[in-house]
Every structure is written in C-alpha cells, then in structure tokens.
Scaffold this motif. Structure first.
Motif, short mmCIF file in Angstrom:
data_model
loop_
_atom_site.label_atom_id
_atom_site.label_comp_id
_atom_site.label_asym_id
_atom_site.label_seq_id
_atom_site.Cartn_x
_atom_site.Cartn_y
_atom_site.Cartn_z
N PHE A 62 -6.31 -1.55 -0.43
CA PHE A 62 -5.85 -0.73 -1.56
C PHE A 62 -4.35 -0.48 -1.56
N VAL A 63 -3.83 0.02 -0.47
CA VAL A 63 -2.40 0.33 -0.46
C VAL A 63 -1.55 -0.94 -0.59
N PHE A 66 -1.44 -1.70 -4.06
CA PHE A 66 -0.71 -0.65 -4.77
C PHE A 66 0.81 -0.86 -4.66
N GLU A 100 4.05 5.72 4.14
CA GLU A 100 2.60 5.87 4.07
C GLU A 100 1.89 4.78 4.89
N TYR A 127 -11.35 -1.68 -7.34
CA TYR A 127 -10.15 -0.90 -7.66
C TYR A 127 -8.90 -1.78 -7.52
N ILE A 151 -2.86 7.40 -10.68
CA ILE A 151 -3.31 7.06 -9.32
C ILE A 151 -2.75 8.07 -8.32
N GLU A 152 -1.47 8.38 -8.48
CA GLU A 152 -0.84 9.35 -7.56
C GLU A 152 -1.32 10.77 -7.84
N TYR A 155 -4.66 11.80 -6.21
CA TYR A 155 -4.53 12.12 -4.78
C TYR A 155 -3.83 13.45 -4.58
N TRP A 180 -0.33 13.99 0.78
CA TRP A 180 -0.39 13.94 -0.68
C TRP A 180 -0.41 15.32 -1.33
N GLU A 222 -11.28 6.06 -8.85
CA GLU A 222 -11.05 7.05 -7.78
C GLU A 222 -12.38 7.68 -7.35
N PHE A 225 -14.14 5.30 -5.26
CA PHE A 225 -13.49 5.20 -3.94
C PHE A 225 -13.96 6.34 -3.04
C1 HMH Z 1 -7.59 5.19 -3.41
N1 HMH Z 1 -5.82 6.32 -4.61
C2 HMH Z 1 -6.23 5.73 -3.49
N2 HMH Z 1 -5.41 5.61 -2.43
C3 HMH Z 1 -4.16 6.10 -2.48
N3 HMH Z 1 -3.37 5.98 -1.37
C4 HMH Z 1 -3.70 6.73 -3.66
C5 HMH Z 1 -4.59 6.82 -4.71
C6 HMH Z 1 -2.34 7.34 -3.82
O1 HMH Z 1 -1.35 6.96 -2.99
#
Ligand code: HMH
Length: 233
Positions: A62-63, A66, A100, A127, A151-152, A155, A180, A222, A225
């Motif tokens: 995921f990251v 991202f 992170e 995702y 997305i941010e 969290y 977060w 989300e 997740f």
């Molecule tokens: C699943 N959503 C997910 N992971 C993250 N790290 C963030 C959002 C926001 O950084």
C-alpha cells in the motif's frame, strides 16, 4: 462552505464508517488484539522494503503504491495548478512519507514481524490497483488531489480519535496513533482540503461528480482495509 465540507455532511455516515471502524474503536478502548495490529502493520509496509525477502508479497504494497501516487499528484500540480504553493505542500507530504516508510520498518522489527511469512490479501491489492489507476495522466489534478486528501484524512481522523482525552489506547499503540493523529498532520490534511476545495470550486459539474465518486471509493477501500486488518481478506 467548500465542496469537501458539503460532502462530509452529505456522506457523514460513510465517513464515520471509515474513521470509526471497529478496528479503530478497539485500539481506542484498549481491546485490540495485538495480532490484528501486527496484521495492519504488515499490510502497511512498503513493497520495496521487503523485496529481498518476499518478492511477490502483496501485503506490503500500500505505502509503496501511495508514494508514486503522491509523486503523480505532484506532477499534476506542476502541470495543472494555478497556485505555486500546491507543489511545496505536496512535496512536503512526499518527504513525510519517507519517514513513514522508515517507521514501518522499525515497528516491524520491534514487534518481531517476519516480513517473509506474510500472505497476500485481496483488500490491499484492490486498494493499490485503485490508487494506481489514479496515477494515469487521464485523471485530472482536481480528482487526484481530492483522492490524496481523502486517503490521508481518513487516517488522520481515525487515529486522532484514538488519542482523545477519554480514550483508553494502550501505551504501546500510542506511537502509531500519533503518526497520523498528531496536530501537525491534522494541519497538513487541512491544507490538502483547501487545495481540493479551491480546485473543486473552479471545476465543471461533471468533474466535481467524478471527484465525489473517487472520494466515496476511497472510503470504501479504507473500510475494507480495516476489515482485512481485523482478520478478513
Ligand atoms: C490504508 N490508508 C492506508 N494506509 C495509509 N498509510 C494511509 C491511508 C495514509 O497514509
């Protein structure tokens, strides 16, 4: 009131579904099973960091999906934004993501997580594919910045909830929540919200609708997740 605030009112139940999920509630009331936390952590780990051990493991992506997504938003800001300061704000977010990634790696060793034994999980894959689809040059800056904010923001809202005065978050999970849930990150999310609002205010109706759909899809991913982190798929 901006478009985002309007959506937050209109979709307040869905937003709460993503930010007040049982996973978050159980961190907050101190009943989360640590194996669930570890699972979430594994799933949040970056792909490239574990390539040597688990080349095809999907849990960690995921990251790592991202980061290039945020880079794609940066590129779009450079090409499409009418405000130079957007680029600085997005670049700041990219820099934070480096920290992170380091934190994830450190947490994994702290919790004795074996990176090589993780199992690919569908919700994370889905995702990541969604995030990847948003990197396309066909996706407008307005839509991409809205997704980045969403997305941010999920969290931020989720983890700051775990740090409220009356919360019972166990000490060992506080550090994760602070990543977060802290105020600086809260301010950062607010600056993304302002950029998104500014873009949405100028966008034609069909683009605003497209961004709204993307916002709702982020909420759905989300939730999935968190479900996965709780032991689902
Ligand atoms: C699943 N959503 C997910 N992971 C993250 N790290 C963030 C959002 C926001 O950084």
């Amino acid at each position: 009131m901006g478009t985002i605030e309007t959506w937050m009112m209109k979709h307040s139940l869905l937003f709460a579904g993503a930010t007040r999920h049982p996973f978050i509630r159980s961190i907050r009331d101190g009943t989360l099973h640590l194996s669930a936390f570890k699972r979430w952590l594994c799933c949040g780990l970056p792909y490239w960091m574990v390539q040597d051990h688990a080349y095809k493991e999907q849990d960690y992506i995921f990251v790592s999906a991202f980061v290039p997504f945020v880079a794609s938003v940066l590129l779009k800001a450079w090409k499409e934004s009418d405000d130079n300061s957007d680029m600085e704000i997005i670049l700041n977010g990219l820099a934070t993501l480096e920290g992170e990634l380091k934190w994830f790696k450190n947490e994994a060793s702290k919790w004795g997580i074996s990176l090589s034994s993780s199992v690919p999980l569908k919700a994370n894959l889905d995702y990541c594919s969604f995030v990847e689809s948003l990197m396309s040059s066909d996706v407008e800056y307005t839509v991409a910045i809205t997704a980045y904010w969403a997305i941010e923001a999920v969290y931020q809202a989720s983890y700051s909830h775990c740090l409220e005065e009356d919360s019972n978050t166990p000490a060992e999970l506080k550090e994760a929540c602070e990543r977060w849930g802290n105020d600086v990150f809260g301010q950062y999310c607010f600056s993304l919200q302002q950029i998104a609002n500014r873009c949405l205010a100028k966008a034609p109706d069909d683009l605003v609708s497209k961004a709204e759909v993307v916002f709702l899809r982020v909420l759905k991913h989300e939730v999935e997740f968190w479900n996965m982190s709780c032991g689902g798929t």
